[in-house]
Enzyme design. Structure first.
Site, PDB file in Angstrom:
ATOM      1  N   TRP A 125       0.823  -1.201   0.000  1.00 46.16           N
ATOM      2  CA  TRP A 125       0.000   0.000   0.000  1.00 46.16           C
ATOM      3  C   TRP A 125       0.863   1.259   0.000  1.00 46.16           C
ATOM      4  O   TRP A 125       0.523   2.270  -0.647  1.00 46.16           O
ATOM      5  CB  TRP A 125      -0.924   0.012   1.226  1.00 46.16           C
ATOM      6  CG  TRP A 125      -0.186   0.100   2.525  1.00 46.16           C
ATOM      7  CD1 TRP A 125       0.293  -0.935   3.277  1.00 46.16           C
ATOM      8  CD2 TRP A 125       0.197   1.297   3.226  1.00 46.16           C
ATOM      9  NE1 TRP A 125       0.946  -0.472   4.404  1.00 46.16           N
ATOM     10  CE2 TRP A 125       0.897   0.899   4.388  1.00 46.16           C
ATOM     11  CE3 TRP A 125       0.008   2.655   2.973  1.00 46.16           C
ATOM     12  CZ2 TRP A 125       1.416   1.807   5.294  1.00 46.16           C
ATOM     13  CZ3 TRP A 125       0.524   3.576   3.888  1.00 46.16           C
ATOM     14  CH2 TRP A 125       1.211   3.144   5.028  1.00 46.16           C
ATOM     15  N   GLU A 135      -4.099   7.428  -3.350  1.00 44.94           N
ATOM     16  CA  GLU A 135      -4.111   8.543  -2.398  1.00 44.94           C
ATOM     17  C   GLU A 135      -3.419   9.805  -2.911  1.00 44.94           C
ATOM     18  O   GLU A 135      -2.868  10.575  -2.138  1.00 44.94           O
ATOM     19  CB  GLU A 135      -3.473   8.106  -1.067  1.00 44.94           C
ATOM     20  CG  GLU A 135      -4.131   6.891  -0.447  1.00 44.94           C
ATOM     21  CD  GLU A 135      -3.509   6.499   0.886  1.00 44.94           C
ATOM     22  OE1 GLU A 135      -3.072   7.399   1.621  1.00 44.94           O
ATOM     23  OE2 GLU A 135      -3.463   5.296   1.171  1.00 44.94           O
ATOM     24  N   ASP A 155      -1.745  12.381   7.090  1.00 47.70           N
ATOM     25  CA  ASP A 155      -2.030  11.141   7.792  1.00 47.70           C
ATOM     26  C   ASP A 155      -3.531  10.870   7.714  1.00 47.70           C
ATOM     27  O   ASP A 155      -4.351  11.779   7.555  1.00 47.70           O
ATOM     28  CB  ASP A 155      -1.598  11.263   9.255  1.00 47.70           C
ATOM     29  CG  ASP A 155      -1.847   9.995  10.037  1.00 47.70           C
ATOM     30  OD1 ASP A 155      -1.121   9.021   9.828  1.00 47.70           O
ATOM     31  OD2 ASP A 155      -2.793   9.984  10.860  1.00 47.70           O
ATOM     32  N   TYR A 221      10.671   5.102  16.668  1.00 50.48           N
ATOM     33  CA  TYR A 221      11.423   3.855  16.781  1.00 50.48           C
ATOM     34  C   TYR A 221      10.914   3.137  18.042  1.00 50.48           C
ATOM     35  O   TYR A 221      11.005   3.695  19.127  1.00 50.48           O
ATOM     36  CB  TYR A 221      12.927   4.079  16.884  1.00 50.48           C
ATOM     37  CG  TYR A 221      13.663   2.768  16.708  1.00 50.48           C
ATOM     38  CD1 TYR A 221      13.858   2.237  15.442  1.00 50.48           C
ATOM     39  CD2 TYR A 221      14.102   2.048  17.816  1.00 50.48           C
ATOM     40  CE1 TYR A 221      14.498   1.014  15.270  1.00 50.48           C
ATOM     41  CE2 TYR A 221      14.734   0.833  17.654  1.00 50.48           C
ATOM     42  CZ  TYR A 221      14.937   0.323  16.376  1.00 50.48           C
ATOM     43  OH  TYR A 221      15.548  -0.892  16.206  1.00 50.48           O
ATOM     44  N   TYR A 225       5.467   0.817  10.626  1.00 51.70           N
ATOM     45  CA  TYR A 225       5.863   0.070   9.427  1.00 51.70           C
ATOM     46  C   TYR A 225       7.306   0.448   9.092  1.00 51.70           C
ATOM     47  O   TYR A 225       7.752   1.571   9.346  1.00 51.70           O
ATOM     48  CB  TYR A 225       4.924   0.338   8.241  1.00 51.70           C
ATOM     49  CG  TYR A 225       4.707   1.795   7.896  1.00 51.70           C
ATOM     50  CD1 TYR A 225       5.554   2.458   7.005  1.00 51.70           C
ATOM     51  CD2 TYR A 225       3.650   2.516   8.461  1.00 51.70           C
ATOM     52  CE1 TYR A 225       5.357   3.793   6.690  1.00 51.70           C
ATOM     53  CE2 TYR A 225       3.448   3.843   8.143  1.00 51.70           C
ATOM     54  CZ  TYR A 225       4.304   4.470   7.252  1.00 51.70           C
ATOM     55  OH  TYR A 225       4.110   5.792   6.942  1.00 51.70           O
ATOM     56  N   LEU A 228      11.386   4.275   6.099  1.00 49.67           N
ATOM     57  CA  LEU A 228      11.666   5.522   6.800  1.00 49.67           C
ATOM     58  C   LEU A 228      10.656   6.620   6.476  1.00 49.67           C
ATOM     59  O   LEU A 228      10.406   6.926   5.319  1.00 49.67           O
ATOM     60  CB  LEU A 228      13.074   6.021   6.457  1.00 49.67           C
ATOM     61  CG  LEU A 228      13.528   7.236   7.288  1.00 49.67           C
ATOM     62  CD1 LEU A 228      13.729   6.835   8.748  1.00 49.67           C
ATOM     63  CD2 LEU A 228      14.785   7.857   6.716  1.00 49.67           C
ATOM     64  N   HIS A 229      10.087   7.190   7.528  1.00 47.68           N
ATOM     65  CA  HIS A 229       9.153   8.296   7.391  1.00 47.68           C
ATOM     66  C   HIS A 229       9.249   9.197   8.614  1.00 47.68           C
ATOM     67  O   HIS A 229       9.624   8.750   9.705  1.00 47.68           O
ATOM     68  CB  HIS A 229       7.717   7.809   7.189  1.00 47.68           C
ATOM     69  CG  HIS A 229       7.218   6.911   8.274  1.00 47.68           C
ATOM     70  ND1 HIS A 229       7.608   5.586   8.408  1.00 47.68           N
ATOM     71  CD2 HIS A 229       6.339   7.140   9.287  1.00 47.68           C
ATOM     72  CE1 HIS A 229       7.005   5.043   9.454  1.00 47.68           C
ATOM     73  NE2 HIS A 229       6.235   5.974  10.005  1.00 47.68           N
ATOM     74  N   VAL A 230       8.934  10.473   8.419  1.00 46.89           N
ATOM     75  CA  VAL A 230       9.010  11.477   9.481  1.00 46.89           C
ATOM     76  C   VAL A 230       7.616  12.025   9.737  1.00 46.89           C
ATOM     77  O   VAL A 230       6.886  12.358   8.799  1.00 46.89           O
ATOM     78  CB  VAL A 230       9.962  12.631   9.091  1.00 46.89           C
ATOM     79  CG1 VAL A 230      10.055  13.658  10.228  1.00 46.89           C
ATOM     80  CG2 VAL A 230      11.346  12.104   8.731  1.00 46.89           C
TER      81      VAL A 230
END
Length: 288
Positions: A125, A135, A155, A221, A225, A228-230
């Protein structure tokens, strides 16, 4: 919703003023979930008509039980999930967390192997999002550079059309697929992190009028999932997503790597994990 029959309470969140019920719509073999949450009070100067009863008094402090007649004060947001799968039930149930102290050795022995065992299909996804196959209406900014690029998107829990900006929540998702978590970051990735730190707040201010000094940027952390995402949220927002045992401020991450290029390969990281998750059991067993 009027046909919903409650079977049991999945979660009662006193802080969020929300209640999640498991039940059905007449057929007990088809699960349904009803989530109820008190909507924010309207910003009005005049106090609506009410009936109140004093139940606590101490010096200048007085507390009342009050009932208001005005509908806008008593409105509840209701979400029905039907039919609800076991994954839905698990997602909306009360979660008990445990603290683990993950050393670099424990990461190599347990966590890395766990991450490598996760099927690619579990985040298909996410790849659909990055490839523009899904999306696309939730993007507010994109930088397609292969090394330092990312997609900034809303989000799922944030709807700018109806939500107050203090509920702001966006994700900067990196295009690089080799970065799974905070543990993978080194001095090589500083240009990527600094690009996100500089351009994402500017894009958020342009889109929503929220200035950079009102935005909190952090990396989870362990993440929900492994890509890497911020996270970007309003500084006034109070949420478990930014609790100290899980959220690492982007500015601090950058500074740590500038001080020591392999900081996140050498550091012990404290993590908060649901006791029901596989990784929690693996970490617990490895430390026995």
């Amino acid at each position: 919703m009027e046909h919903f029959k409650s079977v049991r309470v999945l979660k009662n969140d006193l802080e969020k003023k929300s209640l999640v019920l498991l039940g059905h719509l007449g057929d007990p073999s088809q699960n349904a979930i009803l989530r109820l949450e008190k909507e924010p009070f309207p910003a009005e100067k005049e106090l609506p008509e009410n009936a109140s009863e004093l139940y606590f008094e101490n010096d200048v402090f007085h507390r009342y039980h009050a009932q208001f007649s005005q509908a806008s004060v008593n409105t509840v947001d209701a979400e029905l999930i039907y039919p609800a799968s076991q994954k839905h039930i698990q997602k909306y149930s009360k979660v008990n967390y445990g603290i683990h102290h993950e050393t670099p050795e424990l990461y190599e022995k347990v966590t890395r192997k766990y991450i490598e065992s996760i099927p690619v299909e579990d985040i298909r996804w996410l790849y659909n999002v990055l490839e523009g196959l899904a999306e696309v209406d939730r993007f507010i900014y994109q930088d397609r550079d292969e090394a330092i690029g990312y997609s900034l998107r809303m989000d799922y829990g944030f709807d700018p059309k109806k939500d107050d900006m203090e509920k702001l929540h966006l994700l900067a998702i990196c295009y690089r697929r080799d970065l799974k978590s905070l543990r993978d970051l080194t001095k090589e990735h500083l240009p990527l992190l600094k690009n996100i730190e500089k351009t994402a707040p500017a894009a958020i201010e342009k889109a929503y009028g929220v200035p950079a000094d009102k935005i909190r940027a952090y990396i989870h952390y362990l993440p929900s999932y492994f890509h890497l995402h911020v996270h970007f949220t309003h500084i006034n927002a109070e949420s478990r997503t930014c609790q100290t045992e899980r959220a690492h401020l982007l500015s601090s991450v950058i500074q740590n790597i500038e001080l020591c290029g392999d900081y996140y390969q050498r550091a012990m990281l404290t993590v908060s994990v649901s006791e029901d998750e596989t990784i929690s059991r693996l970490l617990r067993d490895a430390q026995c």
